[in-house]
Design an enzyme around this catalytic site. Structure first.
Site, PDB file in Angstrom:
ATOM      1  N   LYS A 186      -2.142  -2.693   3.682  1.00  0.00           N
ATOM      2  CA  LYS A 186      -1.726  -1.749   2.643  1.00  0.00           C
ATOM      3  C   LYS A 186      -2.886  -1.623   1.687  1.00  0.00           C
ATOM      4  O   LYS A 186      -3.422  -2.636   1.207  1.00  0.00           O
ATOM      5  CB  LYS A 186      -0.497  -2.325   1.945  1.00  0.00           C
ATOM      6  CG  LYS A 186      -0.010  -1.580   0.724  1.00  0.00           C
ATOM      7  CD  LYS A 186       1.331  -2.187   0.316  1.00  0.00           C
ATOM      8  CE  LYS A 186       1.924  -1.558  -0.909  1.00  0.00           C
ATOM      9  NZ  LYS A 186       1.420  -2.122  -2.139  1.00  0.00           N
TER      10      LYS A 186
HETATM   11  P1  FBP Z   1       3.495   1.462  -6.182  1.00  0.00           P
HETATM   12  O1  FBP Z   1       3.890   2.442  -5.093  1.00  0.00           O
HETATM   13  O2  FBP Z   1       4.418   1.555  -7.351  1.00  0.00           O
HETATM   14  O3  FBP Z   1       2.056   1.604  -6.530  1.00  0.00           O
HETATM   15  O4  FBP Z   1       3.751   0.019  -5.573  1.00  0.00           O
HETATM   16  C1  FBP Z   1       2.813  -0.604  -4.758  1.00  0.00           C
HETATM   17  C2  FBP Z   1       2.323  -1.882  -5.378  1.00  0.00           C
HETATM   18  O5  FBP Z   1       1.388  -2.532  -4.565  1.00  0.00           O
HETATM   19  C3  FBP Z   1       3.421  -2.850  -5.731  1.00  0.00           C
HETATM   20  O6  FBP Z   1       3.784  -3.589  -4.616  1.00  0.00           O
HETATM   21  C4  FBP Z   1       2.797  -3.634  -6.836  1.00  0.00           C
HETATM   22  O7  FBP Z   1       3.737  -4.170  -7.708  1.00  0.00           O
HETATM   23  C5  FBP Z   1       1.968  -2.610  -7.535  1.00  0.00           C
HETATM   24  O8  FBP Z   1       1.686  -1.590  -6.601  1.00  0.00           O
HETATM   25  C6  FBP Z   1       0.683  -3.206  -8.031  1.00  0.00           C
HETATM   26  O9  FBP Z   1      -0.051  -2.239  -8.693  1.00  0.00           O
HETATM   27  P2  FBP Z   1      -1.392  -2.586  -9.473  1.00  0.00           P
HETATM   28  O10 FBP Z   1      -1.896  -3.897  -8.948  1.00  0.00           O
HETATM   29  O11 FBP Z   1      -2.299  -1.446  -9.167  1.00  0.00           O
HETATM   30  O12 FBP Z   1      -1.024  -2.658 -10.913  1.00  0.00           O
END
Ligand code: FBP
EC number: 4.1.2.13
Length: 272
Positions: A186
């Site tokens: 991912k």
């Molecule tokens: P989103 O679709 O809301 O971006 O979620 C994906 C994710 O990886 C979550 O699993 C995690 O909580 C968040 O994004 C982390 O975002 P960042 O590290 O960019 O603040």
């Protein structure tokens, strides 16, 4: 192993693509992420909606999964993430994800895959590499696929490439994920179909899923982004805020599913 292959199929349809709902934000960003639609702070309520809309899989930390697993269908893929960090930590430690649960916990919850984050380029990269290796080694022994959230971030990246979304950085992270044994990856959007295709190629056949990112004001803009991911050879998306921060997640998920599984035109998909 046979177990890994079987469990991968709980996420990916026959077209090799998946739409997965992410909900670890209460830990990783704090409950403020739910304030736009506060009813979604209850994992049971939002899980019920996403499952009803036909999502392929969901991703949660162990504690929230305990609260919400009863909302899942028998064939909803369950990804349990074993690492995180809070935003309450001192700034210098924000570039580390720590382990908060064990592979056994995920197995007891009925997980189909185990997830862990590595911030490639972090001053604490070494800790996360080791953590990922331990999780992956054990999960693989038990026949479970491992998802790496391969998120490059760190001071040298900014200095050398300007931003963490530079495709050379993102594909480096994806490649590092492959080389460290990930079964799914991912990662961030690189800004264009052409550059994301390079990330997919660097992953050499290991499925690459988009990490959703902040909610777009216009829902069609997010559908367009996911369409480009699919056109670039991406295997789908793991989406959190773009789902739970919308008032009506169900029609939006249905539109996303049309884009992911049928390459449907984003404008058309949004209409129905
Ligand atoms: P989103 O679709 O809301 O971006 O979620 C994906 C994710 O990886 C979550 O699993 C995690 O909580 C968040 O994004 C982390 O975002 P960042 O590290 O960019 O603040």
């Amino acid at each position: 192993s046979v177990g890994i292959r079987r469990r991968m199929k709980r996420f990916f349809r026959r077209d090799g693509r998946a739409l997965i709902f992410a909900m670890d934000h209460g830990f990783e960003h704090g409950p403020t992420d739910f304030e736009e639609h506060w009813e979604h702070v209850d994992p049971r309520i939002i899980m019920r909606k996403v499952v009803r809309a036909g999502i392929d899989g969901v991703m949660m930390l162990p504690g929230v999964a305990r609260l919400a697993v009863d909302e899942l269908k028998p064939d909803t893929g369950l990804m349990i993430k074993l690492t995180s960090k809070t935003e309450l930590r001192p700034k210098d430690d924000q570039l580390l994800q720590s382990q908060l649960g064990f592979v056994e916990d995920a197995v007891k919850l009925g997980a189909d895959a185990i997830a862990a984050t590595v911030y490639w380029g972090s001053p604490q990269e070494d800790v996360m590499m080791r953590q990922f290796a331990e999780i992956a080694s054990y999960a693989h022994d038990l026949g479970f696929p491992v998802v790496q959230f391969a998120y490059p971030r760190g001071p040298y990246i900014n200095e050398r490439y300007g931003k963490k979304e530079d495709y050379r950085v993102v594909m480096y992270g994806a490649r590092a994920a492959v080389e460290s044994g990930a079964d799914m990856i991912k990662t961030y959007w690189t800004g264009s179909k052409e550059t994301f295709a390079k990330v997919v190629e660097a992953a050499a056949g290991v499925p690459v899923l988009l990490s959703g990112g902040a909610k777009t004001d216009n829902p069609v803009d997010f559908l367009k982004l996911v369409w480009e991911v699919i056109e670039a050879g991406g295997a789908g998306a793991v989406v959190g805020r773009n789902i739970f921060q919308r008032e009506n997640p169900e029609p939006f998920i249905k539109a996303l599913l049309k884009v992911v599984h049928r390459n449907e035109d984003p404008e058309e998909a949004a209409k129905a």
